[in-house]
Design a protein around this motif. Structure first.
Motif, mmCIF file in Angstrom:
data_model
loop_
_atom_site.group_PDB
_atom_site.id
_atom_site.type_symbol
_atom_site.label_atom_id
_atom_site.label_comp_id
_atom_site.label_asym_id
_atom_site.label_seq_id
_atom_site.Cartn_x
_atom_site.Cartn_y
_atom_site.Cartn_z
ATOM 1 N N GLU A 269 27.137 -30.465 71.926
ATOM 2 C CA GLU A 269 27.101 -31.929 71.940
ATOM 3 C C GLU A 269 26.328 -32.454 73.153
ATOM 4 O OE1 GLU A 269 31.247 -32.831 71.689
ATOM 5 O OE2 GLU A 269 31.276 -32.721 69.488
ATOM 6 N N HIS A 270 26.522 -31.789 74.304
ATOM 7 C CA HIS A 270 25.795 -32.211 75.511
ATOM 8 C C HIS A 270 24.296 -31.951 75.350
ATOM 9 C CE1 HIS A 270 25.898 -32.429 80.233
ATOM 10 N NE2 HIS A 270 25.034 -33.263 79.701
ATOM 11 N N LEU A 271 23.922 -30.810 74.790
ATOM 12 C CA LEU A 271 22.503 -30.510 74.558
ATOM 13 C C LEU A 271 21.880 -31.533 73.613
ATOM 14 C CD1 LEU A 271 22.683 -26.624 74.243
ATOM 15 C CD2 LEU A 271 21.372 -27.872 75.974
ATOM 16 N N HIS A 272 22.584 -31.854 72.522
ATOM 17 C CA HIS A 272 22.052 -32.816 71.558
ATOM 18 C C HIS A 272 21.883 -34.195 72.201
ATOM 19 C CE1 HIS A 272 24.127 -30.170 68.278
ATOM 20 N NE2 HIS A 272 22.958 -29.681 68.627
ATOM 21 N N ALA A 273 22.880 -34.600 73.008
ATOM 22 C CA ALA A 273 22.807 -35.916 73.651
ATOM 23 C C ALA A 273 21.718 -35.946 74.727
ATOM 24 C CB ALA A 273 24.159 -36.268 74.275
ATOM 25 N N PHE A 274 21.556 -34.845 75.451
ATOM 26 C CA PHE A 274 20.619 -34.799 76.585
ATOM 27 C C PHE A 274 19.170 -34.775 76.105
ATOM 28 C CE2 PHE A 274 18.567 -32.356 80.174
ATOM 29 C CZ PHE A 274 18.779 -33.309 81.155
ATOM 30 N N TYR A 275 18.880 -33.941 75.097
ATOM 31 C CA TYR A 275 17.498 -33.770 74.641
ATOM 32 C C TYR A 275 17.168 -34.580 73.391
ATOM 33 C CZ TYR A 275 17.135 -29.740 77.799
ATOM 34 O OH TYR A 275 17.100 -28.923 78.895
ATOM 35 N N GLY A 276 18.205 -35.027 72.649
ATOM 36 C CA GLY A 276 17.948 -35.660 71.364
ATOM 37 C C GLY A 276 17.564 -34.628 70.318
ATOM 38 N N GLU A 277 17.466 -35.092 69.066
ATOM 39 C CA GLU A 277 16.983 -34.198 68.009
ATOM 40 C C GLU A 277 15.469 -34.383 67.909
ATOM 41 O OE1 GLU A 277 19.526 -33.773 64.350
ATOM 42 O OE2 GLU A 277 20.450 -35.604 65.153
ATOM 43 N N PRO A 278 14.687 -33.361 67.551
ATOM 44 C CA PRO A 278 15.121 -32.004 67.210
ATOM 45 C C PRO A 278 15.192 -31.057 68.417
ATOM 46 C CG PRO A 278 12.799 -32.239 66.726
ATOM 47 C CD PRO A 278 13.245 -33.567 67.279
ATOM 48 N N SER A 279 14.759 -31.530 69.609
ATOM 49 C CA SER A 279 14.699 -30.615 70.766
ATOM 50 C C SER A 279 16.067 -30.020 71.083
ATOM 51 C CB SER A 279 14.181 -31.346 72.001
ATOM 52 O OG SER A 279 12.838 -31.706 71.831
ATOM 53 N N GLY A 280 17.108 -30.857 71.060
ATOM 54 C CA GLY A 280 18.442 -30.359 71.391
ATOM 55 C C GLY A 280 18.900 -29.277 70.442
ATOM 56 N N VAL A 281 18.580 -29.436 69.153
ATOM 57 C CA VAL A 281 18.944 -28.433 68.142
ATOM 58 C C VAL A 281 18.204 -27.131 68.418
ATOM 59 C CG1 VAL A 281 18.793 -27.871 65.681
ATOM 60 C CG2 VAL A 281 19.536 -30.154 66.400
ATOM 61 N N ARG A 282 16.924 -27.243 68.725
ATOM 62 C CA ARG A 282 16.115 -26.034 68.970
ATOM 63 C C ARG A 282 16.593 -25.308 70.229
ATOM 64 N NH1 ARG A 282 12.143 -25.919 72.238
ATOM 65 N NH2 ARG A 282 11.781 -28.170 72.170
ATOM 66 N N ILE A 283 16.833 -26.061 71.300
ATOM 67 C CA ILE A 283 17.276 -25.436 72.553
ATOM 68 C C ILE A 283 18.665 -24.833 72.388
ATOM 69 C CG2 ILE A 283 17.955 -25.995 74.938
ATOM 70 C CD1 ILE A 283 15.532 -28.032 74.838
ATOM 71 N N ALA A 284 19.516 -25.482 71.583
ATOM 72 C CA ALA A 284 20.875 -24.969 71.365
ATOM 73 C C ALA A 284 20.864 -23.609 70.674
ATOM 74 C CB ALA A 284 21.683 -25.965 70.535
ATOM 75 N N ARG A 285 19.822 -23.322 69.878
ATOM 76 C CA ARG A 285 19.807 -22.054 69.118
ATOM 77 C C ARG A 285 19.896 -20.844 70.026
ATOM 78 N NH1 ARG A 285 15.125 -24.222 65.259
ATOM 79 N NH2 ARG A 285 16.447 -25.315 63.754
ATOM 80 N N LYS A 286 19.161 -20.873 71.146
ATOM 81 C CA LYS A 286 19.193 -19.683 72.007
ATOM 82 C C LYS A 286 20.572 -19.525 72.639
ATOM 83 C CE LYS A 286 16.880 -21.968 75.887
ATOM 84 N NZ LYS A 286 15.586 -22.092 76.569
ATOM 85 N N HIS A 287 21.209 -20.659 72.983
ATOM 86 C CA HIS A 287 22.562 -20.565 73.547
ATOM 87 C C HIS A 287 23.545 -20.036 72.501
ATOM 88 C CE1 HIS A 287 21.825 -22.335 77.513
ATOM 89 N NE2 HIS A 287 20.954 -23.125 76.911
ATOM 90 N N LEU A 288 23.419 -20.510 71.263
ATOM 91 C CA LEU A 288 24.283 -19.996 70.192
ATOM 92 C C LEU A 288 24.094 -18.491 70.035
ATOM 93 C CD1 LEU A 288 23.804 -22.844 67.576
ATOM 94 C CD2 LEU A 288 25.968 -22.200 68.644
ATOM 95 N N GLY A 289 22.851 -18.047 70.116
ATOM 96 C CA GLY A 289 22.585 -16.608 70.022
ATOM 97 C C GLY A 289 23.243 -15.817 71.127
ATOM 98 N N TRP A 290 23.223 -16.376 72.342
ATOM 99 C CA TRP A 290 23.870 -15.678 73.463
ATOM 100 C C TRP A 290 25.385 -15.662 73.300
ATOM 101 C CZ3 TRP A 290 20.312 -18.964 76.988
ATOM 102 C CH2 TRP A 290 19.083 -18.307 77.149
ATOM 103 N N TYR A 291 25.960 -16.764 72.860
ATOM 104 C CA TYR A 291 27.403 -16.782 72.624
ATOM 105 C C TYR A 291 27.784 -15.754 71.572
ATOM 106 C CZ TYR A 291 28.378 -21.175 75.173
ATOM 107 O OH TYR A 291 28.545 -22.143 76.132
ATOM 108 N N ALA A 292 26.905 -15.561 70.581
ATOM 109 C CA ALA A 292 27.226 -14.689 69.451
ATOM 110 C C ALA A 292 27.031 -13.206 69.756
ATOM 111 C CB ALA A 292 26.364 -15.078 68.244
#
Length: 337
Positions: A269-292
């Motif tokens: 949510e912080h990434l989406h709010a900080f960067y907006g879409e679509p940048s926040g979604v794209r940047i979040a992907r690498k973090h999701l990958g690391w969490y996974a």
């Protein structure tokens, strides 16, 4: 253990574990999260000293510190003393409370411009840069270096003495030479020698990926703190785990699935709010990958979430996945909408 805190100028830093600056990783959402989860200090990703780029979207995001917990440490890189001094002043005017100078990054993009660890080849230039930056601002200036430029040119001690003489407030040493990049194992003996020779705080960096390792490195080097970089990717709670182990000599339990879910959703949510879409979604992907990455069943989660095109999709898929895990069922992952 020795004291649980130390000072950088007027700032008391506790606990003795610091988020290392990482380009493309230690943005404001990640720094705020790591601070909340126990980091004593979080250093920003590298900002350019070239004023031509200060008004780009990337630089504006990197220089945004509104609402960030103090002390705010901003890393700058460059090769021209006067330009670096201007960059330091500019960042202080925009909220920086500590200026960190990068002479540790081994990246070719940085080194080919003679910035980062390439500067260690030029001790006289290092002295001019450090003196110019220290004189230009009234906040503490810290420095990040490697053990040397190449295996047969370990000059960390020379650079460290120059730094202390120039008025640098604290020094971080990555236990590799520039030509090692991130390969091999970090050597801590050079860091220990530097720490023994200086009176300012010294931080050890390199391969610190667990509470046990943090305690071992602090004991072996005598350093005032450790820096954690890649091991925090996808595991931001490593800071409280290290802090707890240093204070009590015992390991904290792993975070529950519910907490991991909530940390991850808050981060998204912080990434989406900080960067907006679509940048926040794209940047979040690498973090999701690391969490996974730590759980074998998470490959499916990663592949589906990577296809999510909207913030709403990313959040829904993440919540549904963890809710299913918590309920004890194998998550059914539909295709992203």
């Amino acid at each position: 253990m020795s004291n649980a805190s130390f000072r950088i100028g007027p700032h008391e830093i506790a606990p003795r574990v610091i988020l290392a600056p990482m380009a493309g990783v230690t943005d404001k959402p990640f720094r705020v999260l790591c601070k909340r989860l126990g980091a004593g200090l979080c250093v920003s990703e590298m900002t350019t000293s070239d004023p031509r780029f200060w008004n780009t979207a990337k630089s504006r995001h990197r220089m945004d510190h509104e609402g960030e917990p103090a002390p705010i440490s901003v890393q700058i890189a460059g090769t021209v003393p006067e330009v670096m001094a201007d960059a330091a002043r500019y960042n202080v005017d925009h909220g920086a409370q500590i200026i960190d100078i990068n002479m540790g990054c081994p990246a070719k993009k940085v080194c080919n411009a003679w910035a980062g660890s390439a500067l260690m080849r030029e001790p006289e230039l290092v002295a001019r840069i450090l003196e110019a930056v220290v004189k230009s601002v009234d906040v503490p200036v810290t420095l990040k270096i490697r053990t040397g430029w190449a295996t047969d040119q370990r000059n960390a001690m020379q650079i460290a003495r120059i730094a202390q003489d120039a008025g640098i407030a604290a020094l971080a040493v990555h236990g590799r030479t520039r030509d090692q990049q991130y390969t091999g194992t970090a050597e801590y003996d050079t860091i220990a020698e530097v720490k023994a020779a200086l009176s300012i705080p010294v931080f050890a960096n390199g391969d610190i990926d667990s509470p046990h390792k943090a305690a071992q490195v602090l004991a072996r080097t005598g350093c005032d703190a450790v820096l954690v970089g890649r091991a925090a990717q996808g595991r931001p709670w490593i800071f409280r785990e290290i802090a707890h182990y240093l204070a009590h000599g015992e390991l904290l339990p792993e975070p529950s699935l519910a907490e991991v879910r909530d940390v991850l959703l808050g981060h998204l949510e912080h990434l989406h709010a900080f960067y907006g879409e679509p940048s926040g979604v794209r940047i979040a992907r690498k973090h999701l990958g690391w969490y996974a990455k730590d759980r074998p069943e998470n490959a499916a989660f990663r592949s589906v979430v990577n296809r999510a095109e909207s913030a709403e999709d990313q959040l829904r898929l993440t919540r549904d996945y963890f809710d299913a895990l918590i309920a004890g069922v194998v998550p059914h992952l539909p295709a992203a909408a």
